[in-house]
Design a protein around this motif. Structure first.
Motif, PDB file in Angstrom:
ATOM      1  N   CYS A 134      -3.107  -1.605   3.985  1.00 41.89           N
ATOM      2  CA  CYS A 134      -3.117  -0.464   3.063  1.00 41.89           C
ATOM      3  C   CYS A 134      -3.902   0.702   3.648  1.00 41.89           C
ATOM      4  O   CYS A 134      -4.831   0.510   4.448  1.00 41.89           O
ATOM      5  CB  CYS A 134      -3.603  -0.820   1.666  1.00 41.89           C
ATOM      6  SG  CYS A 134      -5.374  -0.826   1.441  1.00 41.89           S
ATOM      7  N   GLY A 135      -3.497   1.890   3.266  1.00 42.81           N
ATOM      8  CA  GLY A 135      -4.056   3.100   3.848  1.00 42.81           C
ATOM      9  C   GLY A 135      -5.565   3.210   3.794  1.00 42.81           C
ATOM     10  O   GLY A 135      -6.221   3.423   4.829  1.00 42.81           O
ATOM     11  N   ASP A 156       0.398   4.138  -1.447  1.00 40.42           N
ATOM     12  CA  ASP A 156      -0.544   3.079  -1.813  1.00 40.42           C
ATOM     13  C   ASP A 156       0.055   2.140  -2.853  1.00 40.42           C
ATOM     14  O   ASP A 156      -0.392   0.999  -2.989  1.00 40.42           O
ATOM     15  CB  ASP A 156      -1.816   3.687  -2.424  1.00 40.42           C
ATOM     16  CG  ASP A 156      -2.651   4.434  -1.399  1.00 40.42           C
ATOM     17  OD1 ASP A 156      -2.549   4.103  -0.208  1.00 40.42           O
ATOM     18  OD2 ASP A 156      -3.394   5.346  -1.794  1.00 40.42           O
ATOM     19  N   ALA A 157       1.031   2.636  -3.606  1.00 42.15           N
ATOM     20  CA  ALA A 157       1.512   1.910  -4.789  1.00 42.15           C
ATOM     21  C   ALA A 157       2.823   1.191  -4.494  1.00 42.15           C
ATOM     22  O   ALA A 157       3.898   1.612  -4.919  1.00 42.15           O
ATOM     23  CB  ALA A 157       1.678   2.875  -5.959  1.00 42.15           C
ATOM     24  N   PHE A 158       2.720   0.075  -3.769  1.00 37.96           N
ATOM     25  CA  PHE A 158       3.963  -0.596  -3.363  1.00 37.96           C
ATOM     26  C   PHE A 158       4.697  -1.245  -4.531  1.00 37.96           C
ATOM     27  O   PHE A 158       5.884  -1.547  -4.420  1.00 37.96           O
ATOM     28  CB  PHE A 158       3.701  -1.614  -2.236  1.00 37.96           C
ATOM     29  CG  PHE A 158       2.647  -2.636  -2.545  1.00 37.96           C
ATOM     30  CD1 PHE A 158       2.959  -3.812  -3.156  1.00 37.96           C
ATOM     31  CD2 PHE A 158       1.320  -2.407  -2.184  1.00 37.96           C
ATOM     32  CE1 PHE A 158       1.995  -4.767  -3.430  1.00 37.96           C
ATOM     33  CE2 PHE A 158       0.348  -3.351  -2.445  1.00 37.96           C
ATOM     34  CZ  PHE A 158       0.675  -4.541  -3.078  1.00 37.96           C
ATOM     35  N   ALA A 166      13.136   7.515   6.473  1.00 35.04           N
ATOM     36  CA  ALA A 166      13.968   6.347   6.781  1.00 35.04           C
ATOM     37  C   ALA A 166      13.332   5.053   6.320  1.00 35.04           C
ATOM     38  O   ALA A 166      14.028   4.070   6.080  1.00 35.04           O
ATOM     39  CB  ALA A 166      14.244   6.284   8.283  1.00 35.04           C
ATOM     40  N   VAL A 167      11.987   5.049   6.208  1.00 33.61           N
ATOM     41  CA  VAL A 167      11.266   3.825   5.867  1.00 33.61           C
ATOM     42  C   VAL A 167      10.093   4.146   4.953  1.00 33.61           C
ATOM     43  O   VAL A 167       9.698   5.304   4.797  1.00 33.61           O
ATOM     44  CB  VAL A 167      10.740   3.098   7.135  1.00 33.61           C
ATOM     45  CG1 VAL A 167      11.889   2.505   7.936  1.00 33.61           C
ATOM     46  CG2 VAL A 167       9.894   4.031   7.987  1.00 33.61           C
ATOM     47  N   VAL A 168       9.530   3.084   4.374  1.00 30.59           N
ATOM     48  CA  VAL A 168       8.327   3.203   3.552  1.00 30.59           C
ATOM     49  C   VAL A 168       7.307   2.185   4.033  1.00 30.59           C
ATOM     50  O   VAL A 168       7.657   1.056   4.393  1.00 30.59           O
ATOM     51  CB  VAL A 168       8.650   3.008   2.055  1.00 30.59           C
ATOM     52  CG1 VAL A 168       9.284   1.642   1.790  1.00 30.59           C
ATOM     53  CG2 VAL A 168       7.412   3.202   1.184  1.00 30.59           C
ATOM     54  N   GLU A 169       6.028   2.592   4.055  1.00 32.48           N
ATOM     55  CA  GLU A 169       4.937   1.707   4.482  1.00 32.48           C
ATOM     56  C   GLU A 169       3.660   2.195   3.816  1.00 32.48           C
ATOM     57  O   GLU A 169       3.707   3.086   2.976  1.00 32.48           O
ATOM     58  CB  GLU A 169       4.828   1.647   6.011  1.00 32.48           C
ATOM     59  CG  GLU A 169       5.050   2.955   6.753  1.00 32.48           C
ATOM     60  CD  GLU A 169       4.009   3.997   6.475  1.00 32.48           C
ATOM     61  OE1 GLU A 169       2.820   3.657   6.517  1.00 32.48           O
ATOM     62  OE2 GLU A 169       4.358   5.158   6.211  1.00 32.48           O
ATOM     63  N   GLN A 170       2.525   1.658   4.212  1.00 34.98           N
ATOM     64  CA  GLN A 170       1.288   1.938   3.502  1.00 34.98           C
ATOM     65  C   GLN A 170       0.191   2.637   4.310  1.00 34.98           C
ATOM     66  O   GLN A 170      -0.821   3.028   3.717  1.00 34.98           O
ATOM     67  CB  GLN A 170       0.691   0.624   2.959  1.00 34.98           C
ATOM     68  CG  GLN A 170       1.494  -0.036   1.879  1.00 34.98           C
ATOM     69  CD  GLN A 170       0.781  -1.267   1.366  1.00 34.98           C
ATOM     70  OE1 GLN A 170       1.050  -2.379   1.809  1.00 34.98           O
ATOM     71  NE2 GLN A 170      -0.153  -1.076   0.443  1.00 34.98           N
TER      72      GLN A 170
END
Length: 251
Positions: free
Chosen positions: A81-82, A169-171, A188-192
């Motif tokens: 997480c960030g 932060d809010a997956f 294109a993508v999602v991550e933290q």
């Protein structure tokens, strides 16, 4: 005051990472970093690596020294997480890291992106809080090292997609509506972690590199976990070796 207005370049921080960790003499110039401890197992299986004693660095997470193709590097496992990864990065820099290559998985926002596809993020949508304390307000954090990493991947024969990423932060609040907005905007993508890590690097004037690989997929009404929860060791080993080879050309 909005969180987007919290960047304060005119006053010093009350707590600094150098108060919590120790500068390590002769710390390697380049660190490869992950957030998944399973990569430590692969590193130890495939490479002769020695752990830096926590008492020497003051860092609470594993750091290893290893040699690859005749050059010495550090390998670190950060917290997911960030906010956590950003704090860990701050401490790594205080210990002595100068260039950090971070890699990990991400969720595809386009079902045509296959599991295992490598993405080099060019910009990170700042749907988190950390970055607003490190760089001025904007919708995206620019990944200034993206073109350099792409050139290195070209040299070592790695296929990749360059695209924006959505850092959140809010997956558990990656809603269909927000997914569609970010996809329409070119993510294109999602991550933290990406926006947070890049912001720390820019503030500390250090080179932070990142590549991602697609694991699950959020392009639709229902989540498709794909390889997220069952990533083969073969895939992880491939990503690790790509990172280690890229680190050689960063040195």
């Amino acid at each position: 005051m909005s969180i987007t207005e919290t960047f304060d370049p005119d006053s010093h921080a009350i707590i600094n990472p150098a108060q919590l960790v120790n500068k390590v003499p002769n710390f390697p110039e380049i660190t490869v970093a992950v957030i998944n401890k399973k990569y430590i197992k692969l590193l130890l299986e495939d490479h002769h690596a020695t752990e830096l004693p926590a008492a020497e660095s003051g860092f609470n997470l594993p750091i290893y020294y290893y040699t690859h193709k005749g050059k010495s590097f550090a390998f670190a496992c950060l917290t997911p997480c960030g906010p956590c990864a950003a704090g860990d990065l701050e401490e790594l820099i205080a210990i002595g890291a100068n260039k950090v290559l971070f890699f990990g998985c991400a969720g595809a926002l386009d079902r045509s992106i296959a599991p295992g596809q490598i993405i080099i993020p060019t910009e990170a949508y700042r749907d988190e809080g950390v970055s607003y304390h490190y760089i001025p307000n904007s919708d995206y954090a620019t990944v200034k090292t993206a073109s350099t990493l792409a050139h290195i991947f070209d040299q070592i024969g790695v296929s990749y997609l360059m695209a924006k990423t959505w850092t959140t932060d809010a997956f558990y609040r990656e809603t269909i509506g927000n997914m569609k907005k970010r996809k329409a905007d070119g993510c294109a993508v999602v991550e933290q972690e990406c926006a947070s890590l890049m912001a720390v690097g820019q503030f500390r004037e250090k080179e932070i590199y990142q590549f991602l690989y697609a694991a699950d997929c959020l392009d639709g009404e229902a989540w498709d976990s794909r390889i997220l929860r069952c990533t083969p060791d073969e895939t992880r080993r491939q990503m690790l070796n790509i990172a280690l080879d890229a680190a050689v050309l960063l040195s």
